[in-house]
Design a protein around this motif. Structure first.
Motif, PDB file in Angstrom:
ATOM      1  N   GLY A 162       0.800  -1.218   0.000  1.00 36.45           N
ATOM      2  CA  GLY A 162       0.000   0.000   0.000  1.00 36.45           C
ATOM      3  C   GLY A 162       0.835   1.272   0.000  1.00 36.45           C
ATOM      4  N   LYS A 163       2.140   1.080   0.031  1.00 32.28           N
ATOM      5  CA  LYS A 163       3.021   2.256   0.064  1.00 32.28           C
ATOM      6  C   LYS A 163       3.782   2.383  -1.256  1.00 32.28           C
ATOM      7  N   SER A 164       4.317   3.581  -1.466  1.00 30.39           N
ATOM      8  CA  SER A 164       5.204   3.779  -2.604  1.00 30.39           C
ATOM      9  C   SER A 164       6.636   3.741  -2.077  1.00 30.39           C
ATOM     10  N   PRO A 165       7.610   3.482  -2.937  1.00 32.05           N
ATOM     11  CA  PRO A 165       8.998   3.401  -2.486  1.00 32.05           C
ATOM     12  C   PRO A 165       9.437   4.667  -1.746  1.00 32.05           C
ATOM     13  N   SER A 166       8.862   5.823  -2.132  1.00 35.67           N
ATOM     14  CA  SER A 166       9.307   7.064  -1.479  1.00 35.67           C
ATOM     15  C   SER A 166       8.859   7.116  -0.016  1.00 35.67           C
ATOM     16  N   GLU A 167       7.806   6.327   0.339  1.00 33.31           N
ATOM     17  CA  GLU A 167       7.345   6.309   1.727  1.00 33.31           C
ATOM     18  C   GLU A 167       8.145   5.333   2.597  1.00 33.31           C
ATOM     19  N   LEU A 168       8.987   4.533   1.964  1.00 36.90           N
ATOM     20  CA  LEU A 168       9.781   3.576   2.724  1.00 36.90           C
ATOM     21  C   LEU A 168      11.138   4.189   3.042  1.00 36.90           C
ATOM     22  N   SER A 169      11.640   3.899   4.223  1.00 35.31           N
ATOM     23  CA  SER A 169      12.978   4.405   4.510  1.00 35.31           C
ATOM     24  C   SER A 169      13.990   3.323   4.168  1.00 35.31           C
ATOM     25  N   MET A 170      14.617   3.529   3.043  1.00 39.57           N
ATOM     26  CA  MET A 170      15.571   2.546   2.559  1.00 39.57           C
ATOM     27  C   MET A 170      16.916   2.750   3.230  1.00 39.57           C
ATOM     28  N   PRO A 171      17.576   1.655   3.547  1.00 40.96           N
ATOM     29  CA  PRO A 171      18.921   1.814   4.090  1.00 40.96           C
ATOM     30  C   PRO A 171      19.833   2.507   3.075  1.00 40.96           C
ATOM     31  N   GLY A 173      22.646   3.275   0.587  1.00 40.57           N
ATOM     32  CA  GLY A 173      23.380   2.405  -0.339  1.00 40.57           C
ATOM     33  C   GLY A 173      22.542   1.274  -0.885  1.00 40.57           C
ATOM     34  N   CYS A 174      21.212   1.361  -0.628  1.00 42.95           N
ATOM     35  CA  CYS A 174      20.344   0.298  -1.129  1.00 42.95           C
ATOM     36  C   CYS A 174      19.250   0.930  -1.978  1.00 42.95           C
ATOM     37  N   SER A 175      19.000   0.391  -3.133  1.00 39.59           N
ATOM     38  CA  SER A 175      17.903   0.954  -3.913  1.00 39.59           C
ATOM     39  C   SER A 175      17.015  -0.137  -4.490  1.00 39.59           C
ATOM     40  N   LEU A 176      15.737   0.172  -4.500  1.00 41.45           N
ATOM     41  CA  LEU A 176      14.760  -0.716  -5.126  1.00 41.45           C
ATOM     42  C   LEU A 176      14.682  -0.289  -6.579  1.00 41.45           C
ATOM     43  N   PHE A 177      14.799  -1.231  -7.491  1.00 41.62           N
ATOM     44  CA  PHE A 177      14.816  -0.765  -8.873  1.00 41.62           C
ATOM     45  C   PHE A 177      13.779  -1.401  -9.779  1.00 41.62           C
ATOM     46  N   ALA A 178      13.150  -2.472  -9.377  1.00 41.40           N
ATOM     47  CA  ALA A 178      12.143  -3.062 -10.267  1.00 41.40           C
ATOM     48  C   ALA A 178      11.108  -3.812  -9.452  1.00 41.40           C
ATOM     49  N   VAL A 179       9.950  -4.014 -10.054  1.00 44.20           N
ATOM     50  CA  VAL A 179       8.923  -4.827  -9.425  1.00 44.20           C
ATOM     51  C   VAL A 179       8.398  -5.818 -10.471  1.00 44.20           C
ATOM     52  N   VAL A 180       8.243  -7.059 -10.025  1.00 42.27           N
ATOM     53  CA  VAL A 180       7.678  -8.080 -10.908  1.00 42.27           C
ATOM     54  C   VAL A 180       6.243  -8.330 -10.437  1.00 42.27           C
ATOM     55  N   ARG A 181       5.310  -8.015 -11.305  1.00 45.77           N
ATOM     56  CA  ARG A 181       3.901  -8.154 -10.956  1.00 45.77           C
ATOM     57  C   ARG A 181       3.222  -8.958 -12.061  1.00 45.77           C
ATOM     58  N   ASP A 182       2.559 -10.050 -11.701  1.00 45.16           N
ATOM     59  CA  ASP A 182       1.914 -10.940 -12.673  1.00 45.16           C
ATOM     60  C   ASP A 182       2.881 -11.370 -13.770  1.00 45.16           C
ATOM     61  N   GLY A 183       4.110 -11.595 -13.371  1.00 46.23           N
ATOM     62  CA  GLY A 183       5.095 -12.082 -14.325  1.00 46.23           C
ATOM     63  C   GLY A 183       5.708 -11.017 -15.214  1.00 46.23           C
ATOM     64  N   VAL A 184       5.295  -9.753 -15.027  1.00 49.28           N
ATOM     65  CA  VAL A 184       5.853  -8.680 -15.851  1.00 49.28           C
ATOM     66  C   VAL A 184       6.753  -7.799 -14.982  1.00 49.28           C
ATOM     67  N   ALA A 185       7.974  -7.583 -15.470  1.00 50.03           N
ATOM     68  CA  ALA A 185       8.912  -6.755 -14.711  1.00 50.03           C
ATOM     69  C   ALA A 185       8.836  -5.321 -15.210  1.00 50.03           C
ATOM     70  N   THR A 186       8.674  -4.390 -14.268  1.00 47.83           N
ATOM     71  CA  THR A 186       8.672  -2.968 -14.651  1.00 47.83           C
ATOM     72  C   THR A 186       9.601  -2.212 -13.708  1.00 47.83           C
ATOM     73  N   PRO A 187      10.190  -1.119 -14.206  1.00 48.98           N
ATOM     74  CA  PRO A 187      11.032  -0.316 -13.321  1.00 48.98           C
ATOM     75  C   PRO A 187      10.173   0.257 -12.207  1.00 48.98           C
ATOM     76  N   LEU A 188      10.732   0.341 -11.022  1.00 54.27           N
ATOM     77  CA  LEU A 188       9.978   0.838  -9.881  1.00 54.27           C
ATOM     78  C   LEU A 188      10.080   2.361  -9.866  1.00 54.27           C
ATOM     79  N   ARG A 189       8.936   3.039  -9.988  1.00 51.43           N
ATOM     80  CA  ARG A 189       8.958   4.501  -9.935  1.00 51.43           C
ATOM     81  C   ARG A 189       8.661   4.930  -8.506  1.00 51.43           C
ATOM     82  N   SER A 190       8.938   6.214  -8.201  1.00 54.29           N
ATOM     83  CA  SER A 190       8.754   6.658  -6.820  1.00 54.29           C
ATOM     84  C   SER A 190       7.275   6.662  -6.427  1.00 54.29           C
TER      85      SER A 190
END
Lengths: 229, 158
Positions: A162-171, A173-190
């Motif tokens: 229910g959150k967007s990556p910008s709402e998460l506090s990432m450590p 040096g760590c970045s989230l860069f993609a999400v696989v949803r229903d077998g389709v990979a897309t770049p993760l936007r903020s």
């Protein structure tokens, strides 16, 4: 009850012994003559040293008056045929088959085998229960660096749902860069909203995986490891 | 027609070549690649190593929706199972299993699998040769019932 056991391997042998113990009438069919006489030495003259797949010998072993036929040889195709012959040719009320290839279970059921026992499936089930699904998967290390590619499978209860990556506090040096949803990979936007079932792919140093775990998987009660500051 | 043959023994290999030269699409499957040495270099069909009773292997071999599957391995039960997998899971039009036990052969014909019984075939031929009457049993029995709606096969003959 009269039980016809086909296959004198370990399973057939112990099954026969247990059935005799509980007072049932048993006949065991084992096509290997040496093995058959070895078992007969122990359990008495209830062993028929013939191939239980062959109609003639099934008949001679009394298949037509059996209450239950248990096909427990090591070969799926043999067990299928034994049960089908018993069911359709000898009108046996209940047939039980041992199935080694779990993929054969549905076919056997569909083809009229009453009960299917799959040791492979049972062991598999037992192993899978032991594997926690609430874990990060370390997919690959990146070259010589400390960085690795990590996958997190978001389950219900994950704090990231229910959150967007910008709402998460990432450590750091760590970045989230993609999400696989229903077998389709897309770049993760903020502004991508994460949901249950998503597989989030991250890159980070090995030192950030604890924090990443807390953010994406959550701290479950049985592994509540307080994050040291 | 698309024809899948399980078992590249003598009979399987001869049939594969015969169907191939008659212009049919042929896939032959065997557990051993050495078995394919029986095929002549002119054979244009596919030869695939694998277990013909395994639905996944059959599917990968392209058996899905084939017109005919012939199960001709040395094992009666393997043949029976391959034929049933073909009919039940892969929507194959007709399936025939080589079953050398006459009792099983007759029983499976009633379960929707056409059968050919070498025991009956050979013994009757030999009895005829020496002037005996033979069993009078047919050595090829067509399926008399079907597990599911059978697909009609163009051309009729397997």
């Amino acid at each position: 009850m009269f039980v016809l056991v086909v296959g004198g391997g370990k399973v057939g042998y112990y099954l026969t012994r247990e059935l005799i113990e509980s007072g049932h009438e048993v006949v065991l069919m084992e096509r290997d003559a040496a093995r058959a006489s070895q078992i007969a030495d122990e359990v008495g003259s209830i062993v028929v040293a013939h191939d239980g797949c062959e109609g003639k010998y099934l008949g001679e072993a009394g298949c037509n008056r059996a209450d239950i036929v248990a096909a427990v040889t090591g070969d799926d195709e043999d067990n299928l045929v034994i049960c089908q012959m018993a069911k359709h040719h000898f009108d046996v009320p209940r047939t039980i088959a041992r199935v080694n290839n779990p993929q054969n279970e549905a076919l056997f059921r569909h083809l009229g085998v009453d009960e299917i026992i799959s040791p492979t499936r049972m062991i598999l089930g037992s192993i899978e229960q032991d594997i926690p699904v609430h874990e990060l998967l370390h997919l690959a290390a990146l070259g010589d660096s400390d960085l690795e590619i990590i996958e997190a499978h978001l389950q219900a209860g994950s704090p990231a749902v229910g959150k967007s990556p910008s709402e998460l506090s990432m450590p750091e040096g760590c970045s989230l860069f993609a999400v696989v949803r229903d077998g389709v990979a897309t770049p993760l936007r903020s502004d991508t909203i994460l949901s249950v079932g998503d597989k989030v792919i991250a890159i980070g140093g090995s030192d950030c995986s604890d924090l990443l775990h807390d953010q994406l998987i959550g701290t479950s009660a049985d592994e509540a490891a307080p994050v040291a500051g | 027609m698309k024809i899948v043959i399980v078992g590249c023994g003598r009979v399987g290999a001869v049939l594969a070549e015969a169907f191939d030269s008659a212009g049919h699409e042929v896939v032959i499957i065997d557990l051993s690649t050495r078995a394919f040495e029986r095929l002549s270099p002119e054979f244009r069909g596919q030869a695939i190593r694998g277990d013909g009773t395994d639905a996944d292997i059959l599917r990968r071999a392209g058996a899905d929706g084939a017109d005919v599957l012939l199960a001709l391995t040395e094992g009666d039960n393997r043949n029976v199972m391959a034929a049933q997998v073909a009919m039940e899971n892969l929507n194959v039009g007709r399936a025939m299993a080589k079953i050398n036990d006459p009792v099983r052969a007759a029983a499976y014909a009633e379960l929707g699998i056409a059968t050919v019984c070498r025991t009956t075939m050979l013994s009757d031929a030999i009895q005829a040769f020496v002037g005996l009457k033979g069993s009078g049993m047919p050595s090829v029995i067509d399926a008399v019932a079907h597990h599911h709606e059978p697909a009609p096969v163009a051309g009729g003959k397997a």
